[in-house]
Design a protein around this motif. Structure first.
Motif, mmCIF file in Angstrom:
data_model
loop_
_atom_site.group_PDB
_atom_site.id
_atom_site.type_symbol
_atom_site.label_atom_id
_atom_site.label_comp_id
_atom_site.label_asym_id
_atom_site.label_seq_id
_atom_site.Cartn_x
_atom_site.Cartn_y
_atom_site.Cartn_z
ATOM 1 N N PHE A 156 22.249 2.500 -19.668
ATOM 2 C CA PHE A 156 22.089 3.788 -19.006
ATOM 3 C C PHE A 156 22.207 3.673 -17.481
ATOM 4 O O PHE A 156 21.853 2.654 -16.877
ATOM 5 N N THR A 157 22.651 4.776 -16.862
ATOM 6 C CA THR A 157 22.524 4.929 -15.407
ATOM 7 C C THR A 157 21.036 5.180 -15.104
ATOM 8 O O THR A 157 20.252 5.494 -16.007
ATOM 9 N N THR A 158 20.688 5.115 -13.819
ATOM 10 C CA THR A 158 19.285 5.389 -13.479
ATOM 11 C C THR A 158 18.921 6.845 -13.826
ATOM 12 O O THR A 158 17.797 7.119 -14.231
ATOM 13 N N ASP A 159 19.888 7.770 -13.692
ATOM 14 C CA ASP A 159 19.612 9.178 -14.028
ATOM 15 C C ASP A 159 19.258 9.332 -15.509
ATOM 16 O O ASP A 159 18.338 10.057 -15.871
ATOM 17 N N ARG A 160 20.020 8.626 -16.346
ATOM 18 C CA ARG A 160 19.749 8.744 -17.783
ATOM 19 C C ARG A 160 18.419 8.069 -18.133
ATOM 20 O O ARG A 160 17.648 8.575 -18.936
ATOM 21 N N TRP A 161 18.135 6.915 -17.499
ATOM 22 C CA TRP A 161 16.820 6.281 -17.711
ATOM 23 C C TRP A 161 15.720 7.236 -17.267
ATOM 24 O O TRP A 161 14.688 7.371 -17.934
ATOM 25 N N GLU A 162 15.932 7.909 -16.132
ATOM 26 C CA GLU A 162 14.893 8.812 -15.621
ATOM 27 C C GLU A 162 14.611 9.934 -16.633
ATOM 28 O O GLU A 162 13.455 10.276 -16.887
ATOM 29 N N ARG A 163 15.685 10.470 -17.207
ATOM 30 C CA ARG A 163 15.502 11.555 -18.186
ATOM 31 C C ARG A 163 14.718 11.058 -19.402
ATOM 32 O O ARG A 163 13.774 11.695 -19.862
ATOM 33 N N HIS A 164 15.085 9.893 -19.893
ATOM 34 C CA HIS A 164 14.382 9.355 -21.066
ATOM 35 C C HIS A 164 12.928 9.029 -20.728
ATOM 36 O O HIS A 164 12.024 9.254 -21.536
ATOM 37 N N LEU A 165 12.710 8.488 -19.540
ATOM 38 C CA LEU A 165 11.342 8.151 -19.128
ATOM 39 C C LEU A 165 10.501 9.422 -19.031
ATOM 40 O O LEU A 165 9.362 9.464 -19.502
ATOM 41 N N ARG A 166 11.086 10.462 -18.410
ATOM 42 C CA ARG A 166 10.343 11.724 -18.257
ATOM 43 C C ARG A 166 9.960 12.291 -19.621
ATOM 44 O O ARG A 166 8.828 12.705 -19.850
ATOM 45 N N GLN A 167 10.918 12.268 -20.549
ATOM 46 C CA GLN A 167 10.649 12.804 -21.896
ATOM 47 C C GLN A 167 9.530 12.032 -22.601
ATOM 48 O O GLN A 167 8.817 12.586 -23.429
ATOM 49 N N ALA A 168 9.391 10.756 -22.261
ATOM 50 C CA ALA A 168 8.379 9.921 -22.921
ATOM 51 C C ALA A 168 7.037 9.953 -22.191
ATOM 52 O O ALA A 168 6.085 9.311 -22.639
#
Ligand SMILES: C[S@@+](CC[C@H](N)C(=O)[O-])C[C@H]1O[C@@H](n2cnc3c(N)ncnc32)[C@H](O)[C@@H]1O
Length: 243
Positions: free
Chosen positions: A202-214
């Protein structure tokens, strides 16, 4: 049998054959990147880790776990008067052979435990709360983030750190995933065989989205280079806090 046949088992088997599983002195610093001596150390996980409960997901031979279990190593005392001065660390690895190797290297350290198992299963089965959870090219990135990140959030005390380093999604001219699915990657064995694995790139943006959801907020990202591997970044280090 599935675990026995996995690339990670083959990796551990060759590594074990290549080097004696003997007691080792504890590394003087924590390594997050492919290049020893580069980048931050244990401070990524918090300012004072003494006595804290830490969990490593995909600990391999246990070098980082051993460092954290003996803080402050820099002051030259692994234990003061028999009282552990480091963190209380649990290292989990999918491959029993890696765990055996880690125990041979560092099993003498009293506040360090190595457990064989899948990171996700360990998190689901545990009822402990950790003060920090981390992965260095370990289970984060190798297990479905939609499952692993919420399971980590469940076991992490609110406000505390999840930190992980992964191979940079643009290393060697690669491009990051355009969606949430894993990409094909390889484990390179000491004999130069390359065995296929799936990796979430993942890009950092995609990691950020997944982290936020979790249930996390992303607090920092850093990329690192290794001149031996060209001009592109090789490692991505992400730090987040549990909401
Ligand atoms: C590249 S090694 C990194 C080892 C160690 N963190 C280090 O920096 O030396 C990846 C490790 O993750 C382990 N691993 C892979 N998938 C895992 C999973 N689902 N749960 C736990 N460990 C896993 C492998 O067995 C291997 O020991």
């Amino acid at each position: 049998m599935l675990v026995q046949a996995s690339p990670w088992h083959a990796h551990a088997l060759q590594r074990t054959a290549a080097g004696l599983a003997e007691p080792l002195s504890v590394p003087a610093r924590m390594e997050w990147t492919t290049r020893p001596g580069q980048g931050p150390g244990a401070e990524v996980l918090g300012p004072d880790l003494r006595g804290k409960r830490l969990l490593e997901l995909g600990c391999g031979p246990g070098h980082n776990a051993a460092h954290l279990a003996t803080l402050p190593q820099a002051l030259g005392s692994a234990q003061a008067g028999g009282i552990p001065t480091g963190a209380r660390v649990t290292g989990v690895d999918l491959v029993g052979l890696q765990v055996r190797r880690a125990r041979s290297h560092y099993g003498r350290l009293t506040n360090l435990t190595f457990v064989a198992g899948h990171a996700l299963h360990y998190l689901h089965a545990s009822d402990e709360r950790f003060d920090a959870i981390y992965s260095v090219f370990g289970a984060v990135g190798l297990v479905t983030p939609e499952l692993l990140l919420p399971a980590i959030a469940q076991r992490l005390t609110p406000g505390r750190v999840l930190a992980f380093s992964v191979p940079h999604p643009q290393r060697g001219g690669r491009s990051p995933s355009g969606d949430d699915r894993p990409r094909r990657d390889h484990v390179a064995l000491p004999d130069r065989t390359r065995l296929p694995i799936a990796r979430w790139e993942f890009t950092t943006d995609r990691w950020e989205r997944h982290l936020r959801q979790a249930g996390f907020w992303l607090t920092s990202t850093q990329e690192f280079h290794d001149p031996r591997m060209g001009h592109r970044p090789t490692t991505l280090l992400i730090r987040a806090r549990r909401l």
